[in-house]
Design an enzyme around this catalytic site. Structure first.
Site, PDB file in Angstrom:
ATOM      1  N   HIS A 108       0.803  -1.231   0.000  1.00  0.00           N
ATOM      2  CA  HIS A 108       0.000   0.000   0.000  1.00  0.00           C
ATOM      3  C   HIS A 108       0.833   1.276   0.000  1.00  0.00           C
ATOM      4  O   HIS A 108       0.285   2.376  -0.049  1.00  0.00           O
ATOM      5  CB  HIS A 108      -0.977   0.033   1.180  1.00  0.00           C
TER       6      HIS A 108
HETATM    7  N1  UDP Z   1      -3.650  -5.719   8.787  1.00  0.00           N
HETATM    8  C1  UDP Z   1      -4.899  -6.297   8.907  1.00  0.00           C
HETATM    9  N2  UDP Z   1      -5.570  -6.711   7.771  1.00  0.00           N
HETATM   10  C2  UDP Z   1      -5.038  -6.578   6.527  1.00  0.00           C
HETATM   11  C3  UDP Z   1      -3.742  -5.987   6.408  1.00  0.00           C
HETATM   12  C4  UDP Z   1      -3.092  -5.550   7.550  1.00  0.00           C
HETATM   13  O1  UDP Z   1      -5.403  -6.474  10.019  1.00  0.00           O
HETATM   14  O2  UDP Z   1      -5.680  -6.959   5.539  1.00  0.00           O
HETATM   15  C5  UDP Z   1      -2.963  -5.243   9.995  1.00  0.00           C
HETATM   16  C6  UDP Z   1      -1.544  -5.733  10.179  1.00  0.00           C
HETATM   17  O3  UDP Z   1      -1.489  -6.977  10.816  1.00  0.00           O
HETATM   18  C7  UDP Z   1      -0.934  -4.664  11.036  1.00  0.00           C
HETATM   19  C8  UDP Z   1      -1.621  -3.409  10.538  1.00  0.00           C
HETATM   20  O4  UDP Z   1      -2.803  -3.830   9.895  1.00  0.00           O
HETATM   21  O5  UDP Z   1      -1.269  -4.870  12.389  1.00  0.00           O
HETATM   22  C9  UDP Z   1      -0.701  -2.681   9.600  1.00  0.00           C
HETATM   23  O6  UDP Z   1      -1.373  -1.771   8.880  1.00  0.00           O
HETATM   24  P1  UDP Z   1      -0.812  -1.147   7.538  1.00  0.00           P
HETATM   25  O7  UDP Z   1       0.049  -2.129   6.856  1.00  0.00           O
HETATM   26  O8  UDP Z   1      -2.005  -0.618   6.841  1.00  0.00           O
HETATM   27  O9  UDP Z   1      -0.005   0.118   8.046  1.00  0.00           O
HETATM   28  P2  UDP Z   1       1.527   0.384   8.359  1.00  0.00           P
HETATM   29  O10 UDP Z   1       1.920  -0.548   9.460  1.00  0.00           O
HETATM   30  O11 UDP Z   1       2.298   0.197   7.113  1.00  0.00           O
HETATM   31  O12 UDP Z   1       1.534   1.793   8.827  1.00  0.00           O
END
Ligand code: UDP
Length: 369
Positions: free
Chosen positions: A213
């Site tokens: 993403h």
């Molecule tokens: N996550 C989730 N469902 C999904 C994809 C990610 O629950 O389909 C969870 C993942 O396990 C983690 C969090 O969302 O706890 C991470 O979010 P994201 O990757 O959107 O954000 P980032 O960590 O890159 O800021």
């Protein structure tokens, strides 16, 4: 004895990773009777799959304040929209403390507005740096940290990053990782839950998980095409489950990639998943390919090899101590590292210091005292 004045804390959240990180903090705050703890949702993520499902899975309280300031029409517009709504609410509510988490637009909007209203700010997951200013989250991190009064870090190198930027040492507290608190508290369910595997018709350790993403990977067709090229090759060797972020889905459609991907027999595109199903799938997967921040940490705790499709990470401890490998975005490298894992040479790791499920407890003790 004179009774102590009640204090009001407002926790600001807006996006998927925020909900996961704030859950243990709110739970610990609830135990303190002298604190009125309010939850404010900016509306940054508003889809059911990106918001409500996490409130249900994590048993989060319904937000006390909902701003509906989520962004259509550009990211800077999103921040300014949130800021003007936040200014009204925070001027009215006059909290004693604002708590912000992570590095999303809601985090920086909350920090700027609170700071201009002279409301003290606590930043959870402070001090992470990718040293890459082309990443919008890096700007959010630097601005938020520079305005915060209490900075809670998940690793020792995060403390060093803050000291280097001239932040006073007595504001910085190394407490551990709140995202891992949440994982720890759901660990038993994640280990025993097999529903998501059944629904998808897959078996433990016989599939890989993919999430994408980051704007640098999905916003331009040439960047996204490179990753799809690698994935198309890897799916010949192992089934890939791909919960698609809304931003990525709109790029796949815009660049006409979605149909060809859907035709690949071993890639399964599914909507973004709730926390419990997603973590169950990560836990039982052979390996993970991702550009997420939080998933680099979760795979380290679960002992699942993680290939991070980025040039850098703001979470180097997951590489030095955990199961994470930074593979960049060159298809050859992604394929090479995947093959290593398929040959049984996946990286093992250890659990970083203080990632023990008690970070929120440490944070709340400091906030309250
Ligand atoms: N996550 C989730 N469902 C999904 C994809 C990610 O629950 O389909 C969870 C993942 O396990 C983690 C969090 O969302 O706890 C991470 O979010 P994201 O990757 O959107 O954000 P980032 O960590 O890159 O800021």
């Amino acid at each position: 004895m004179k009774s102590k004045k009640r204090r009001k804390f407002i926790s600001i959240v807006g996006a998927r990773p925020n909900f996961i990180k704030i859950a243990p903090v709110l739970k610990n705050l609830k135990a303190y009777k002298g604190i009125d703890s309010l939850l404010l949702h900016t509306g940054q993520h508003y889809d059911k799959e990106m918001s409500k499902i996490f409130f249900d899975d994590l048993k989060l309280p319904k937000p006390d304040i909902y701003l509906d300031a989520g962004g259509r029409g550009g990211k800077n517009k999103e921040i300014t929209k949130m800021m003007s709504s936040l200014e009204c609410v925070l001027s009215q509510e006059k909290p004693d403390l604002v708590i912000v988490v992570g590095d999303v637009n809601s985090t920086v909007a909350g920090a700027i507005v609170a700071s201009r209203l002279s409301i003290p700010i606590a930043h959870i997951e402070s001090g992470l740096r990718s040293f890459d200013l082309s990443m919008p989250e890096e700007i959010n991190r630097i601005v938020t940290d520079s305005l915060s009064n209490l900075l809670f870090t998940p690793s020792r190198e995060a403390n060093e990053n803050l000291y280097r930027e001239g932040i006073r040492r007595n504001k910085v507290h190394y407490v551990g990782n709140v995202m891992i608190d949440t994982l720890t508290s759901f660990r038993r369910q994640i280990n025993s839950n097999t529903r998501a595997l059944r629904v998808l018709g897959i078996n433990e350790r016989q599939y890989a998980m993919l999430t994408l993403h980051r704007p640098s990977n999905v916003d331009k067709p040439e960047d996204l095409r490179k990753i799809i090229e690698a994935i198309s090759f890897i799916q010949d060797k192992v089934k890939i489950i791909f919960p698609v972020h809304p931003r990525t889905m709109s790029s796949l459609e815009k660049f006409n990639f979605s149909k060809s991907l859907a035709r690949k027999k071993n890639i399964r595109l599914v909507p973004p998943m709730g926390y419990l199903d997603f973590l169950t799938l990560i836990n039982k997967s052979l390996f993970v390919i991702t550009d997420s921040g939080g998933i680099q940490e979760e795979t380290t705790i679960l002992g699942v090899p993680c290939l991070t499709v980025r040039k850098n990470t703001e979470r180097p401890v997951t590489v030095a101590e955990g199961t994470n490998t930074i593979v960049g975005t060159d298809p050859k490298e992604i394929i090479k590292e995947s093959q290593k894992i398929l040959e049984g040479k996946g990286k093992a790791g250890r659990i970083p210091e203080l990632w023990d499920g008690n970070a929120a407890k440490r944070i709340v003790e400091i906030l309250v005292n």
